[in-house]
Design a protein around this motif. Structure first.
Motif, PDB file in Angstrom:
ATOM      1  N   LEU A  33      -3.139 190.220  47.507  1.00 25.29           N
ATOM      2  CA  LEU A  33      -2.241 190.933  48.411  1.00 25.29           C
ATOM      3  C   LEU A  33      -2.872 191.111  49.784  1.00 25.29           C
ATOM      4  CD1 LEU A  33       0.337 192.519  48.979  1.00 25.29           C
ATOM      5  CD2 LEU A  33      -0.792 194.544  48.002  1.00 25.29           C
ATOM      6  N   ALA A  34      -4.143 191.522  49.817  1.00 26.77           N
ATOM      7  CA  ALA A  34      -4.810 191.725  51.103  1.00 26.77           C
ATOM      8  C   ALA A  34      -4.847 190.435  51.910  1.00 26.77           C
ATOM      9  CB  ALA A  34      -6.225 192.258  50.884  1.00 26.77           C
ATOM     10  N   GLY A  35      -5.131 189.320  51.246  1.00 28.76           N
ATOM     11  CA  GLY A  35      -5.157 188.038  51.937  1.00 28.76           C
ATOM     12  C   GLY A  35      -3.799 187.643  52.478  1.00 28.76           C
ATOM     13  N   ARG A  36      -2.760 187.889  51.681  1.00 28.13           N
ATOM     14  CA  ARG A  36      -1.401 187.549  52.123  1.00 28.13           C
ATOM     15  C   ARG A  36      -0.979 188.419  53.304  1.00 28.13           C
ATOM     16  NH1 ARG A  36      -0.514 187.464  46.497  1.00 28.13           N
ATOM     17  NH2 ARG A  36       0.666 189.421  46.562  1.00 28.13           N
ATOM     18  N   LEU A  37      -1.334 189.700  53.266  1.00 26.94           N
ATOM     19  CA  LEU A  37      -1.001 190.588  54.375  1.00 26.94           C
ATOM     20  C   LEU A  37      -1.743 190.184  55.651  1.00 26.94           C
ATOM     21  CD1 LEU A  37      -0.934 194.072  52.609  1.00 26.94           C
ATOM     22  CD2 LEU A  37       1.021 192.808  53.535  1.00 26.94           C
ATOM     23  N   ALA A  38      -3.024 189.802  55.503  1.00 25.79           N
ATOM     24  CA  ALA A  38      -3.807 189.376  56.659  1.00 25.79           C
ATOM     25  C   ALA A  38      -3.208 188.113  57.279  1.00 25.79           C
ATOM     26  CB  ALA A  38      -5.256 189.133  56.257  1.00 25.79           C
ATOM     27  N   PHE A  39      -2.801 187.176  56.423  1.00 26.67           N
ATOM     28  CA  PHE A  39      -2.205 185.940  56.924  1.00 26.67           C
ATOM     29  C   PHE A  39      -0.866 186.216  57.599  1.00 26.67           C
ATOM     30  CE2 PHE A  39      -0.068 181.780  56.413  1.00 26.67           C
ATOM     31  CZ  PHE A  39      -1.001 181.004  57.062  1.00 26.67           C
ATOM     32  N   TRP A  40      -0.079 187.127  57.013  1.00 25.17           N
ATOM     33  CA  TRP A  40       1.204 187.507  57.624  1.00 25.17           C
ATOM     34  C   TRP A  40       0.982 188.104  59.005  1.00 25.17           C
ATOM     35  CZ3 TRP A  40       2.707 192.437  59.154  1.00 25.17           C
ATOM     36  CH2 TRP A  40       4.031 192.551  59.567  1.00 25.17           C
ATOM     37  N   ARG A  41      -0.045 188.959  59.150  1.00 19.64           N
ATOM     38  CA  ARG A  41      -0.329 189.569  60.444  1.00 19.64           C
ATOM     39  C   ARG A  41      -0.776 188.516  61.445  1.00 19.64           C
ATOM     40  NH1 ARG A  41       1.045 192.608  64.457  1.00 19.64           N
ATOM     41  NH2 ARG A  41      -0.683 193.644  65.542  1.00 19.64           N
ATOM     42  N   ASP A  42      -1.608 187.578  61.019  1.00 24.81           N
ATOM     43  CA  ASP A  42      -2.027 186.497  61.906  1.00 24.81           C
ATOM     44  C   ASP A  42      -0.814 185.719  62.425  1.00 24.81           C
ATOM     45  OD1 ASP A  42      -4.768 186.832  62.032  1.00 24.81           O
ATOM     46  OD2 ASP A  42      -5.170 185.560  60.303  1.00 24.81           O
ATOM     47  N   GLU A  43       0.106 185.393  61.528  1.00 25.03           N
ATOM     48  CA  GLU A  43       1.296 184.643  61.930  1.00 25.03           C
ATOM     49  C   GLU A  43       2.141 185.446  62.917  1.00 25.03           C
ATOM     50  OE1 GLU A  43       3.122 183.703  58.172  1.00 25.03           O
ATOM     51  OE2 GLU A  43       2.278 181.679  58.213  1.00 25.03           O
ATOM     52  N   GLN A  44       2.242 186.750  62.687  1.00 26.77           N
ATOM     53  CA  GLN A  44       2.998 187.607  63.599  1.00 26.77           C
ATOM     54  C   GLN A  44       2.383 187.605  64.993  1.00 26.77           C
ATOM     55  OE1 GLN A  44       2.761 191.951  63.032  1.00 26.77           O
ATOM     56  NE2 GLN A  44       5.000 191.947  62.919  1.00 26.77           N
ATOM     57  N   LEU A  45       1.059 187.703  65.060  1.00 25.22           N
ATOM     58  CA  LEU A  45       0.374 187.672  66.352  1.00 25.22           C
ATOM     59  C   LEU A  45       0.611 186.350  67.069  1.00 25.22           C
ATOM     60  CD1 LEU A  45      -3.072 189.270  65.383  1.00 25.22           C
ATOM     61  CD2 LEU A  45      -1.217 190.360  66.650  1.00 25.22           C
ATOM     62  N   VAL A  46       0.576 185.251  66.334  1.00 32.05           N
ATOM     63  CA  VAL A  46       0.785 183.935  66.930  1.00 32.05           C
ATOM     64  C   VAL A  46       2.208 183.810  67.472  1.00 32.05           C
ATOM     65  CG1 VAL A  46       0.924 181.463  66.446  1.00 32.05           C
ATOM     66  CG2 VAL A  46      -1.003 182.798  65.581  1.00 32.05           C
ATOM     67  N   ARG A  47       3.187 184.235  66.700  1.00 32.07           N
ATOM     68  CA  ARG A  47       4.584 184.159  67.171  1.00 32.07           C
ATOM     69  C   ARG A  47       4.783 184.971  68.448  1.00 32.07           C
ATOM     70  NH1 ARG A  47       5.671 184.877  61.443  1.00 32.07           N
ATOM     71  NH2 ARG A  47       6.343 182.872  60.550  1.00 32.07           N
ATOM     72  N   ASN A  48       4.213 186.168  68.467  1.00 30.79           N
ATOM     73  CA  ASN A  48       4.341 187.006  69.658  1.00 30.79           C
ATOM     74  C   ASN A  48       3.662 186.368  70.862  1.00 30.79           C
ATOM     75  OD1 ASN A  48       5.698 188.930  68.132  1.00 30.79           O
ATOM     76  ND2 ASN A  48       3.892 190.209  67.810  1.00 30.79           N
ATOM     77  N   ALA A  49       2.477 185.784  70.641  1.00 24.89           N
ATOM     78  CA  ALA A  49       1.745 185.150  71.735  1.00 24.89           C
ATOM     79  C   ALA A  49       2.513 183.954  72.293  1.00 24.89           C
ATOM     80  CB  ALA A  49       0.364 184.719  71.261  1.00 24.89           C
ATOM     81  N   LEU A  50       3.115 183.164  71.418  1.00 20.76           N
ATOM     82  CA  LEU A  50       3.886 182.007  71.872  1.00 20.76           C
ATOM     83  C   LEU A  50       5.085 182.441  72.704  1.00 20.76           C
ATOM     84  CD1 LEU A  50       3.765 179.868  68.609  1.00 20.76           C
ATOM     85  CD2 LEU A  50       2.661 179.298  70.779  1.00 20.76           C
ATOM     86  N   LYS A  51       5.708 183.551  72.340  1.00 18.65           N
ATOM     87  CA  LYS A  51       6.831 184.064  73.127  1.00 18.65           C
ATOM     88  C   LYS A  51       6.369 184.461  74.520  1.00 18.65           C
ATOM     89  CE  LYS A  51       9.626 185.743  69.248  1.00 18.65           C
ATOM     90  NZ  LYS A  51      10.159 186.950  68.556  1.00 18.65           N
ATOM     91  N   VAL A  52       5.231 185.182  74.591  1.00 19.11           N
ATOM     92  CA  VAL A  52       4.694 185.588  75.890  1.00 19.11           C
ATOM     93  C   VAL A  52       4.355 184.360  76.732  1.00 19.11           C
ATOM     94  CG1 VAL A  52       2.767 186.738  77.045  1.00 19.11           C
ATOM     95  CG2 VAL A  52       3.833 187.793  75.032  1.00 19.11           C
TER      96      VAL A  52
END
Length: 219
Positions: A33-52
């Motif tokens: 679970l911790a690994g999946r949550l960490a990966f989900w957060r990484d993906e969220q950061l990447v999506r936000n950065a690409l939008k910016v």
């Protein structure tokens, strides 16, 4: 595209990355679970950065490893993705992790991040989520940023381990592994290399943390 010899920093990073990747590949079950949550957060950061960054159409993933972020980068249907890594072995292995449909959109080549085998202003955006945060010497960060400035015509996305809000008395091995950088100094280096700061996102509040920056060329 001619292969550029990797630096000592990249060779050490590649060795550690290869070892960690081998361990992950040998795991019989999906990450916890911790690994999946960490990966989900990484993906969220990447999506936000690409939008910016304005949803760049031509992006270069530097030190791409096994292509951890390729599915996220490919979410933009019209995006063209180039990817380079100092390890030929990792580039050869990366396709085993992705469907053929995705791989059709990725052009990989072996190259050092300090001497990328592309012409000036070759891509809209350079994306470096793994290697840059492992570079601890200011002169090495500046050398890498100079090459990113040369090759990107618009933006750069990088992740940094910053020293803000360090936990009290962190374990010695954890502190050594993270080697956080001084936030103010790193941001000065961005400006010195010819970038302005468009945005930053913190991985988690408190503790040793990862910060994702979006930079824009100003010079």
């Amino acid at each position: 595209m001619p292969a550029q010899p990797p630096s000592a920093i990249e060779l050490e990073f590649a060795r550690r990355h290869d070892e960690e990747h081998a361990r992950v590949c040998l795991q019989p079950r999906p990450r916890g679970l911790a690994g999946r949550l960490a990966f989900w957060r990484d993906e969220q950061l990447v999506r936000n950065a690409l939008k910016v960054a304005g949803e760049p159409g031509l992006i270069l993933d530097v030190a791409c490893g096994a292509g951890r972020f390729w599915p996220v980068l490919a979410e933009h249907a019209n995006r063209v993705i180039l990817a380079c890594d100092p390890s030929r072995q990792m580039l050869d292995h990366a396709p085993t992790h992705h469907p053929q449909q995705l791989l059709k959109r990725i052009k990989t080549f072996q190259s050092s991040a300090f001497n990328i085998g592309l012409s000036a202003n070759a891509v809209d955006c350079i994306f470096c989520m793994q290697l840059f945060q492992h570079v601890t010497r200011p002169e090495d960060r500046l050398a890498m940023l100079a090459e990113f400035h040369r090759v990107s015509r618009d933006t750069v996305i990088v992740a940094v381990q910053v020293d803000a809000h360090l936990k009290r008395n962190p374990p010695a091995d954890a502190a050594a592994a993270l080697k956080p950088a001084d936030r103010a100094q790193v941001e000065r280096e961005f400006r010195q290399a010819g970038f302005s700061l468009l945005s930053h996102q913190d991985y988690l509040p408190g503790g040793v943390r990862k910060r994702v920056y979006v930079l824009s060329k100003t010079l």
